[in-house]
Write an enzyme that holds these catalytic residues in place. Structure first.
Site, PDB file in Angstrom:
ATOM      1  N   ASN A  10       5.593  -3.727  -1.604  1.00 53.89           N
ATOM      2  CA  ASN A  10       6.808  -4.542  -1.687  1.00 53.89           C
ATOM      3  C   ASN A  10       7.988  -3.579  -1.534  1.00 53.89           C
ATOM      4  O   ASN A  10       8.294  -2.827  -2.458  1.00 53.89           O
ATOM      5  CB  ASN A  10       6.836  -5.243  -3.060  1.00 53.89           C
ATOM      6  CG  ASN A  10       8.159  -5.926  -3.347  1.00 53.89           C
ATOM      7  OD1 ASN A  10       9.003  -6.076  -2.459  1.00 53.89           O
ATOM      8  ND2 ASN A  10       8.346  -6.342  -4.596  1.00 53.89           N
ATOM      9  N   LYS A  12      11.061  -4.239  -1.335  1.00 54.94           N
ATOM     10  CA  LYS A  12      12.295  -4.700  -1.989  1.00 54.94           C
ATOM     11  C   LYS A  12      13.480  -4.534  -1.030  1.00 54.94           C
ATOM     12  O   LYS A  12      13.305  -4.747   0.163  1.00 54.94           O
ATOM     13  CB  LYS A  12      12.497  -3.950  -3.316  1.00 54.94           C
ATOM     14  CG  LYS A  12      11.244  -4.048  -4.197  1.00 54.94           C
ATOM     15  CD  LYS A  12      11.477  -3.653  -5.626  1.00 54.94           C
ATOM     16  CE  LYS A  12      10.168  -3.817  -6.402  1.00 54.94           C
ATOM     17  NZ  LYS A  12      10.324  -3.592  -7.821  1.00 54.94           N
ATOM     18  N   HIS A  93       8.829 -13.213  -7.961  1.00 51.56           N
ATOM     19  CA  HIS A  93       8.945 -11.841  -8.477  1.00 51.56           C
ATOM     20  C   HIS A  93       9.956 -11.828  -9.625  1.00 51.56           C
ATOM     21  O   HIS A  93      10.950 -12.559  -9.593  1.00 51.56           O
ATOM     22  CB  HIS A  93       9.391 -10.898  -7.360  1.00 51.56           C
ATOM     23  CG  HIS A  93       9.290  -9.459  -7.751  1.00 51.56           C
ATOM     24  ND1 HIS A  93      10.229  -8.856  -8.551  1.00 51.56           N
ATOM     25  CD2 HIS A  93       8.349  -8.520  -7.500  1.00 51.56           C
ATOM     26  CE1 HIS A  93       9.861  -7.593  -8.757  1.00 51.56           C
ATOM     27  NE2 HIS A  93       8.729  -7.374  -8.127  1.00 51.56           N
ATOM     28  N   GLU A  95      12.274  -9.931 -10.324  1.00 49.37           N
ATOM     29  CA  GLU A  95      13.659  -9.648  -9.911  1.00 49.37           C
ATOM     30  C   GLU A  95      14.322 -10.909  -9.345  1.00 49.37           C
ATOM     31  O   GLU A  95      15.533 -11.089  -9.467  1.00 49.37           O
ATOM     32  CB  GLU A  95      13.674  -8.486  -8.900  1.00 49.37           C
ATOM     33  CG  GLU A  95      13.427  -7.154  -9.616  1.00 49.37           C
ATOM     34  CD  GLU A  95      12.718  -6.083  -8.809  1.00 49.37           C
ATOM     35  OE1 GLU A  95      12.661  -6.197  -7.571  1.00 49.37           O
ATOM     36  OE2 GLU A  95      12.197  -5.133  -9.438  1.00 49.37           O
ATOM     37  N   GLU A 164       2.604  -8.654 -13.286  1.00 47.27           N
ATOM     38  CA  GLU A 164       3.535  -7.531 -13.319  1.00 47.27           C
ATOM     39  C   GLU A 164       4.344  -7.569 -14.616  1.00 47.27           C
ATOM     40  O   GLU A 164       5.342  -8.303 -14.697  1.00 47.27           O
ATOM     41  CB  GLU A 164       4.500  -7.612 -12.134  1.00 47.27           C
ATOM     42  CG  GLU A 164       3.823  -7.579 -10.788  1.00 47.27           C
ATOM     43  CD  GLU A 164       4.795  -7.096  -9.716  1.00 47.27           C
ATOM     44  OE1 GLU A 164       4.514  -6.059  -9.115  1.00 47.27           O
ATOM     45  OE2 GLU A 164       5.833  -7.739  -9.503  1.00 47.27           O
ATOM     46  N   GLY A 170       9.042  -0.230 -12.074  1.00 49.69           N
ATOM     47  CA  GLY A 170       9.996   0.832 -11.767  1.00 49.69           C
ATOM     48  C   GLY A 170      10.287   1.775 -12.916  1.00 49.69           C
ATOM     49  O   GLY A 170      11.242   2.553 -12.860  1.00 49.69           O
ATOM     50  N   SER A 209       4.659   0.113 -11.575  1.00 46.96           N
ATOM     51  CA  SER A 209       4.495   1.575 -11.627  1.00 46.96           C
ATOM     52  C   SER A 209       3.121   2.066 -11.175  1.00 46.96           C
ATOM     53  O   SER A 209       2.635   3.087 -11.667  1.00 46.96           O
ATOM     54  CB  SER A 209       4.820   2.106 -13.030  1.00 46.96           C
ATOM     55  OG  SER A 209       6.194   1.903 -13.317  1.00 46.96           O
TER      56      SER A 209
HETATM   57  P1  PGA Z   1       7.099  -0.634  -8.881  1.00 51.03           P
HETATM   58  O1  PGA Z   1       7.396  -2.156  -8.490  1.00 51.03           O
HETATM   59  O2  PGA Z   1       5.739  -0.303  -8.264  1.00 51.03           O
HETATM   60  O3  PGA Z   1       8.206   0.155  -8.257  1.00 51.03           O
HETATM   61  O4  PGA Z   1       7.053  -0.552 -10.356  1.00 51.03           O
HETATM   62  C1  PGA Z   1       6.383  -3.128  -8.473  1.00 51.03           C
HETATM   63  C2  PGA Z   1       6.951  -4.459  -8.097  1.00 51.03           C
HETATM   64  O5  PGA Z   1       8.051  -4.799  -8.553  1.00 51.03           O
HETATM   65  O6  PGA Z   1       6.322  -5.229  -7.328  1.00 51.03           O
END
Ligand code: PGA
Length: 251
Positions: A10, A12, A93, A95, A164, A170, A209
């Site tokens: 992803n 983003k 997601h 976010e 998640e 992150g 992560s």
């Molecule tokens: P990350 O993000 O691997 O940077 O923690 C995962 C995600 O939000 O899909």
């Protein structure tokens, strides 16, 4: 039914046309490990070009609207994504849920619209740190899943779930393998309630992560059928290593 591990990047809000070189490099790794299914979700602006640049990986998008067309400035419908060459979309997601205030109902309608347009769906669920600290993580996530999972005919086809934990995204922090197993088992049980036999084909990904160092361990948790990878999917080196870790699983 595809039982291969599904490893999805992803990107983003990252990626320019120059990043297609990275997508091509990821594609070359994926072509050597065909027992892993690899997906990449670049920003909308690169969906079409990425589709043209790769051969062995599936290309997806990071969100969609639930309507087909209309006065929704800035939005993109599932059939537009399919037309641009996407074959899956990430929906719900954290976010999007947080910064765009997407409710479970909206997420469910997006899943249904995407499935109706023939797209695969990766539905994301996950708890906040406060919820985890109160000991309510499993309850919260299974309720969120019930409220946002698609309820149309054949909804379980081409559906994946990504667990998640928001506090792991992150941050470099990850849950223990035991906690991931517990959550994935609870998600699998809920999916079986929702979809019966058809739920067997739904892969449950872990996200938050995931990196080259921890991938093999995280992927070894019960009922983990792949990973949704943010930061570490931006470079071929780290994402390639995660693909290789997933390939090692079945050996
Ligand atoms: P990350 O993000 O691997 O940077 O923690 C995962 C995600 O939000 O899909």
């Amino acid at each position: 039914m595809d039982v291969r591990p599904f490893i999805v990047g992803n990107w983003k809000m990252n990626g320019m046309r120059a990043s297609l070189a990275e997508a091509r490099a990821i594609d070359r790794v994926a072509s050597r490990f065909l027992k892993v299914e690899v997906g990449l979700a670049p920003p909308f602006t690169l969906v079409h070009a990425t589709r043209d640049a790769v051969e062995s990986i599936r290309v997806g998008a990071q969100d969609c609207h639930f309507e087909e067309t209309g006065a929704f400035t800035g939005d993109i419908s599932p059939s537009m994504l399919a037309d641009a060459g996407a074959d899956f979309v990430i929906v719900g997601h954290s976010e999007r849920r947080e910064y765009h205030v997407e409710s479970d109902e909206w997420v469910r309608r997006k899943c249904e619209a995407a499935r109706s347009a023939g797209l695969g769906v990766i539905l994301c669920v996950g708890e906040s740190e406060t919820v985890r600290d109160c000991g309510r993580a499993v309850e919260f996530v299974t309720e969120q899943l019930t409220a946002s999972a698609p309820q149309i005919e054949n909804a379980a086809e081409k559906l994946s779930i990504a667990y998640e934990p928001i506090w792991a995204i992150g941050t470099g922090r990850v849950p223990s393998v035991e906690d991931i197993s517990e959550m994935h088992e609870a998600i699998a049980a809920k999916l079986s309630e929702l979809y019966g036999e058809a739920s067997q084909g739904i892969r449950i990904l872990y996200g938050g992560s995931v990196n080259a160092e921890n991938a093999a361990e995280l992927l070894s948790a019960n009922k983990v059928g792949g990973a949704l990878v943010g930061g570490a999917s931006l470079s071929n080196e780290s994402f390639g290593a995660i693909i290789m870790a997933a390939a090692g699983l079945g050996e």
